[in-house]
Design a protein around this motif. Structure first.
Motif, PDB file in Angstrom:
ATOM      1  N   UNK A 118       0.844  -1.196   0.000  1.00 43.57           N
ATOM      2  CA  UNK A 118       0.000   0.000   0.000  1.00 43.57           C
ATOM      3  C   UNK A 118       0.877   1.243   0.000  1.00 43.57           C
ATOM      4  N   UNK A 119       0.631   2.127  -0.940  1.00 44.08           N
ATOM      5  CA  UNK A 119       1.336   3.405  -1.005  1.00 44.08           C
ATOM      6  C   UNK A 119       0.330   4.517  -0.790  1.00 44.08           C
ATOM      7  N   UNK A 120       0.575   5.356   0.213  1.00 42.37           N
ATOM      8  CA  UNK A 120      -0.304   6.486   0.485  1.00 42.37           C
ATOM      9  C   UNK A 120       0.175   7.733  -0.229  1.00 42.37           C
ATOM     10  N   UNK A 121      -0.760   8.459  -0.816  1.00 42.47           N
ATOM     11  CA  UNK A 121      -0.481   9.774  -1.396  1.00 42.47           C
ATOM     12  C   UNK A 121      -1.139  10.807  -0.488  1.00 42.47           C
ATOM     13  N   UNK A 122      -0.318  11.598   0.199  1.00 41.53           N
ATOM     14  CA  UNK A 122      -0.805  12.537   1.209  1.00 41.53           C
ATOM     15  C   UNK A 122      -0.478  13.955   0.782  1.00 41.53           C
ATOM     16  N   UNK A 123      -1.370  14.883   1.084  1.00 41.61           N
ATOM     17  CA  UNK A 123      -1.128  16.288   0.768  1.00 41.61           C
ATOM     18  C   UNK A 123      -2.437  17.045   0.735  1.00 41.61           C
ATOM     19  N   UNK A 124      -2.328  18.366   0.664  1.00 35.50           N
ATOM     20  CA  UNK A 124      -3.518  19.211   0.633  1.00 35.50           C
ATOM     21  C   UNK A 124      -4.230  19.113  -0.710  1.00 35.50           C
ATOM     22  N   UNK A 125      -5.446  19.665  -0.753  1.00 35.84           N
ATOM     23  CA  UNK A 125      -6.182  19.739  -2.006  1.00 35.84           C
ATOM     24  C   UNK A 125      -5.369  20.541  -3.017  1.00 35.84           C
ATOM     25  N   UNK A 126      -5.284  20.030  -4.223  1.00 36.42           N
ATOM     26  CA  UNK A 126      -4.507  20.708  -5.256  1.00 36.42           C
ATOM     27  C   UNK A 126      -3.074  20.241  -5.331  1.00 36.42           C
ATOM     28  N   UNK A 127      -2.695  19.277  -4.464  1.00 37.59           N
ATOM     29  CA  UNK A 127      -1.309  18.795  -4.459  1.00 37.59           C
ATOM     30  C   UNK A 127      -1.003  17.911  -5.661  1.00 37.59           C
ATOM     31  N   UNK A 159      -2.463  -1.439  -3.405  1.00 36.52           N
ATOM     32  CA  UNK A 159      -3.416  -0.344  -3.207  1.00 36.52           C
ATOM     33  C   UNK A 159      -2.688   0.997  -3.222  1.00 36.52           C
ATOM     34  N   UNK A 160      -3.170   1.881  -4.075  1.00 33.73           N
ATOM     35  CA  UNK A 160      -2.718   3.272  -4.084  1.00 33.73           C
ATOM     36  C   UNK A 160      -3.765   4.057  -3.309  1.00 33.73           C
ATOM     37  N   UNK A 161      -3.417   4.510  -2.103  1.00 33.59           N
ATOM     38  CA  UNK A 161      -4.393   5.082  -1.172  1.00 33.59           C
ATOM     39  C   UNK A 161      -4.228   6.595  -1.115  1.00 33.59           C
ATOM     40  N   UNK A 162      -5.188   7.314  -1.693  1.00 41.00           N
ATOM     41  CA  UNK A 162      -5.156   8.775  -1.728  1.00 41.00           C
ATOM     42  C   UNK A 162      -5.934   9.305  -0.525  1.00 41.00           C
ATOM     43  N   UNK A 222      -5.768  12.473   5.285  1.00 40.33           N
ATOM     44  CA  UNK A 222      -5.736  12.102   6.698  1.00 40.33           C
ATOM     45  C   UNK A 222      -4.442  11.346   7.000  1.00 40.33           C
ATOM     46  N   UNK A 223      -3.513  12.018   7.651  1.00 39.21           N
ATOM     47  CA  UNK A 223      -2.213  11.402   7.930  1.00 39.21           C
ATOM     48  C   UNK A 223      -2.335  10.270   8.953  1.00 39.21           C
ATOM     49  N   UNK A 224      -3.248  10.396   9.912  1.00 36.04           N
ATOM     50  CA  UNK A 224      -3.455   9.332  10.877  1.00 36.04           C
ATOM     51  C   UNK A 224      -3.935   8.062  10.208  1.00 36.04           C
ATOM     52  N   UNK A 225      -4.816   8.215   9.238  1.00 36.83           N
ATOM     53  CA  UNK A 225      -5.326   7.069   8.490  1.00 36.83           C
ATOM     54  C   UNK A 225      -4.209   6.437   7.669  1.00 36.83           C
ATOM     55  N   UNK A 226      -3.418   7.264   7.006  1.00 35.38           N
ATOM     56  CA  UNK A 226      -2.317   6.752   6.182  1.00 35.38           C
ATOM     57  C   UNK A 226      -1.308   5.970   7.013  1.00 35.38           C
ATOM     58  N   UNK A 227      -1.122   6.380   8.255  1.00 35.93           N
ATOM     59  CA  UNK A 227      -0.172   5.703   9.143  1.00 35.93           C
ATOM     60  C   UNK A 227      -0.499   4.228   9.302  1.00 35.93           C
ATOM     61  N   UNK A 228      -1.805   3.907   9.334  1.00 33.65           N
ATOM     62  CA  UNK A 228      -2.221   2.530   9.601  1.00 33.65           C
ATOM     63  C   UNK A 228      -2.601   1.757   8.350  1.00 33.65           C
ATOM     64  N   UNK A 229      -3.027   2.450   7.310  1.00 34.14           N
ATOM     65  CA  UNK A 229      -3.483   1.765   6.095  1.00 34.14           C
ATOM     66  C   UNK A 229      -2.311   1.425   5.180  1.00 34.14           C
ATOM     67  N   UNK A 230      -1.283   2.271   5.180  1.00 35.65           N
ATOM     68  CA  UNK A 230      -0.236   2.180   4.158  1.00 35.65           C
ATOM     69  C   UNK A 230       1.077   1.617   4.701  1.00 35.65           C
ATOM     70  N   UNK A 231       1.868   1.089   3.773  1.00 36.01           N
ATOM     71  CA  UNK A 231       3.232   0.672   4.092  1.00 36.01           C
ATOM     72  C   UNK A 231       4.189   1.855   3.954  1.00 36.01           C
ATOM     73  N   UNK A 232       4.016   2.598   2.878  1.00 33.68           N
ATOM     74  CA  UNK A 232       4.854   3.761   2.596  1.00 33.68           C
ATOM     75  C   UNK A 232       3.958   4.934   2.223  1.00 33.68           C
ATOM     76  N   UNK A 233       4.500   6.144   2.350  1.00 27.65           N
ATOM     77  CA  UNK A 233       3.743   7.358   2.055  1.00 27.65           C
ATOM     78  C   UNK A 233       4.595   8.290   1.202  1.00 27.65           C
ATOM     79  N   UNK A 234       3.962   8.852   0.170  1.00 27.02           N
ATOM     80  CA  UNK A 234       4.580   9.919  -0.613  1.00 27.02           C
ATOM     81  C   UNK A 234       3.803  11.196  -0.323  1.00 27.02           C
ATOM     82  N   UNK A 235       4.504  12.214   0.166  1.00 28.74           N
ATOM     83  CA  UNK A 235       3.866  13.488   0.514  1.00 28.74           C
ATOM     84  C   UNK A 235       3.995  14.427  -0.684  1.00 28.74           C
TER      85      UNK A 235
END
Length: 649
Positions: free
Chosen positions: A70-79, A241-244, A247-260
């Motif tokens: 699972x890779x999380x894509x984290x950032x504000x709207x428009x990122x 899973x590519x998880x967009x 919510x950083x707290x959610x990404x912490x538990x759902x994903x293996x890695x995160x790209x900000x």
């Protein structure tokens, strides 16, 4: 034997990867190579044509997503998070195009295959779970009709569809699948619709699922259930899973890695387990500082000032795109795009000042300011509701009446902030509408400033002068044909105020809620989400009400905007002495804002008290369930609470 996946994921040979007809068979995931890459982006650049040239919307995007990872894509709207999904699905807006780079799926470049080949991949080997389930499902077709249509597109024989649909809905823990297949989307809850979309996504046993804010609109319990379900299906089928999410707290538990991501560029690659404990980029650190916590010391949230630059300004930002919002930036940061700095294995940061920033943060670690939520200015209540009850009669003869609110009691004093929490359908919004006068109670009394108010015109006039409501969706709450100046002073429409007086009041309100006076002549569509919500709040303060009722006003907002809005409400409370009734799914938001809390379930208030007392020592089982359902920022905790991957078979 764990999963049913395509052979090209188990075999690294170029012949199989390039083959047009790839068979499937049952394969044990444990026998797969440790690093089978399902999706890989290599130096991806996406540009848009502008009137005076072009702008690079996504710049140098590179990442790897492994099979069953699972890779999380984290950032504000428009990122640029959702824009990657659009590239994958070939649904780019007009004038947008990929100018360079590769996007490899199972070894093939998705950018170079034909439309027909790409179409066959979508829905079969690549599936999407969209953000808004109620709009993603067709309102004029039953669930069964939509499911059947999808299965037929996948080549499933008609005679097998019913059994597959029943099995799929059972797999996502939906009771009575046959009854659900006969219903329309509007007859189901948001959580049920989201589970249906998950069932649709996984029915083909895809190799890749893109989940775009798939749990944003759900209450905590439903979100935890859906995430648990998503993770179990992912483990079972070996799906990447590519998880967009924002919510950083959610990404912490759902994903293996995160790209900000920020302004179309990856600023940091980090293990999800280290997202809160070791963020390196100043943007990631700012997002962390803007995120309220459900436990630990109650500290003042740091707001991230300014806004993300628009695509029109990207060409002028040759250096770091975060430069205008970064407190550590220097002229050196503007010269050229910063390279990645390796901080640790699987942890890279695009910042030339990262070493100095980390040293500075260590020195400032214990300087957090203690925060106090909205306590009452006095013990005397300004509004009291006693035994409020709302019963909706059955729609069909012989049906059961719906008790939306049952004998609810609430009182609020001047300056007091009270949170009302509970799952979807618990009666929170109905209770707020009864207080506001948008619904008439079946029984019960409301006393405002010592006088009982009813459903007559005089009572309504008293209500709207003393109680105002801030709605969740500022976009739909604000008239798109009116300018900000008119919207802020909307309550002055019925009185013969001079235009100069209204303009002066609009300027006062704009400065009050922290928006530029230059926005007064703009329309809502020309504002950001945070700006629209500030206009929404400013409008409600025009007549200086005694009580504000806020219904999920920060739900779905970026954490940076959310922190700004919450700090703004507390600041305005000191100036205008108003009280707040906050309806929210997010207990951490309630903890930050509200001195007291009420928990609702099935129309009843099942627990109430001071927020810290209730959250630290819940007495009712449902309150405990709600607290457990909130994603914690501690990556060591098991979340969702009933999910343990070590026990999966």
């Amino acid at each position: 034997m764990i999963s049913q996946i395509n052979l090209n994921r188990a075999d690294n040979s170029a012949e199989l990867i390039q083959s047009e007809s790839i068979t499937s068979e049952t394969i044990n995931l444990q026998t797969l190579p440790k690093e089978v890459v399902t999706l890989e982006a290599k130096n991806l650049h996406l540009s848009v044509k502008l009137n005076d040239g072009s702008s690079c919307v996504l710049r140098d995007i590179s990442f790897k997503l492994l099979a069953a990872g699972s890779l999380g894509l984290v950032g504000e709207s428009g990122a640029g998070k959702s824009m990657l999904g659009r590239v994958l699905s070939r649904q780019l807006p007009e004038n947008f195009s990929v100018t360079s780079g590769e996007l490899l799926f199972a070894g093939k470049d998705l950018l170079n295959i034909s439309e027909e080949q790409h179409r066959h991949l979508l829905g079969d080997r690549i599936a999407f779970i969209p953000q808004e389930p109620m709009t993603a499902l067709n309102p004029v077709l039953t669930i069964g009709q939509q499911f059947t249509e999808h299965l037929l597109r996948l080549g499933t024989p008609v005679k097998e569809c019913e059994e597959i649909m029943n099995n799929s809905l059972t797999a996502v823990m939906l009771p009575n699948p046959k009854a659900i297949l006969e219903k329309y989307a509007f007859q189901l809850s948001g959580g049920m619709c989201q589970r249906i979309l998950i069932a649709l996504a996984f029915v083909s046993k895809p190799e890749l699922v893109i989940a775009d804010e798939a749990t944003t609109a759900l209450d905590p319990v439903s979100q935890a259930q859906v995430v648990r379900l998503l993770k179990i299906l992912q483990e079972k089928e070996g799906t990447a899973v590519l998880f967009v999410t924002h919510d950083m707290g959610l990404a912490t538990h759902v994903c293996d890695d995160v790209a900000v991501l920020y302004a179309g560029e990856i600023m940091e690659n980090i293990k999800a387990s280290e997202l809160f404990s070791a963020p390196g980029h100043p943007y990631t650190q700012a997002l962390k500082a803007s995120t309220p916590s459900l436990t630990g010391p109650l500290s003042l949230l740091a707001s991230l000032d300014g806004q993300m630059p628009g695509v029109e300004s990207f060409p002028s930002l040759q250096g770091c795109r975060f430069i205008n919002r970064c407190e550590f930036s220097t002229t050196e940061c503007s010269k050229e795009k910063p390279p990645f700095t390796n901080l640790a294995p699987q942890h890279t940061v695009r910042c030339i000042k990262v070493t100095q920033i980390l040293a500075h943060n260590c020195a400032q670690k214990d300087n957090n300011k203690i925060h106090t939520p909205g306590k009452a200015f006095s013990n005397a209540p300004i509004m009291t509701a006693t035994n409020l009850t709302k019963i909706y009669p059955a729609k069909k003869k012989g049906g059961l009446n719906t008790h939306a609110v049952k004998s609810a009691n609430i009182e609020i004093a001047s300056g007091e902030f009270i949170g009302i929490v509970g799952g979807s359908g618990s009666g929170k919004s109905t209770l707020a509408k009864l207080i506001m006068g948008l619904e008439t109670p079946t029984s019960g009394d409301i006393v405002l400033n010592g006088k009982k108010i009813g459903a007559d015109k005089n009572s309504w006039n008293k209500r709207i002068s003393l109680i105002q409501m801030i709605f969740q969706d500022a976009r739909s709450a604000l008239n798109p044909n009116h300018k900000v100046q008119q919207l802020l002073t909307q309550s002055m429409n019925q009185s013969p105020f001079r235009s100069l007086t209204r303009k002066k009041r609009a300027i006062e309100l704009a400065l009050n809620v922290g928006i530029s006076i230059h926005t007064l002549l703009r329309y809502p569509s020309q504002l950001s989400g945070g700006q629209r919500q500030r206009v929404n709040i400013g409008r409600s303060l025009c007549d200086i009400p005694q009580i504000l009722i806020a219904d999920e006003i920060v739900s779905g907002l970026d954490v940076s905007v959310q922190a700004n809005i919450m700090n703004l409400l507390l600041k305005l409370r000191q100036e205008h002495k108003f009280s707040l009734i906050l309806i929210s799914h997010d207990l951490s938001v309630v903890r930050y804002l509200c001195d007291k809390i009420m928990v609702m379930q099935n129309g009843e208030i099942v627990e109430r008290g001071y927020t810290e007392d209730v959250l630290s020592n819940p007495q009712h089982p449902y309150t405990h369930e709600l607290i457990q359902a909130i994603p914690t920022t501690d990556s060591r905790a098991i979340w969702p609470p009933d999910y343990d991957r070590t026990k999966l078979k």
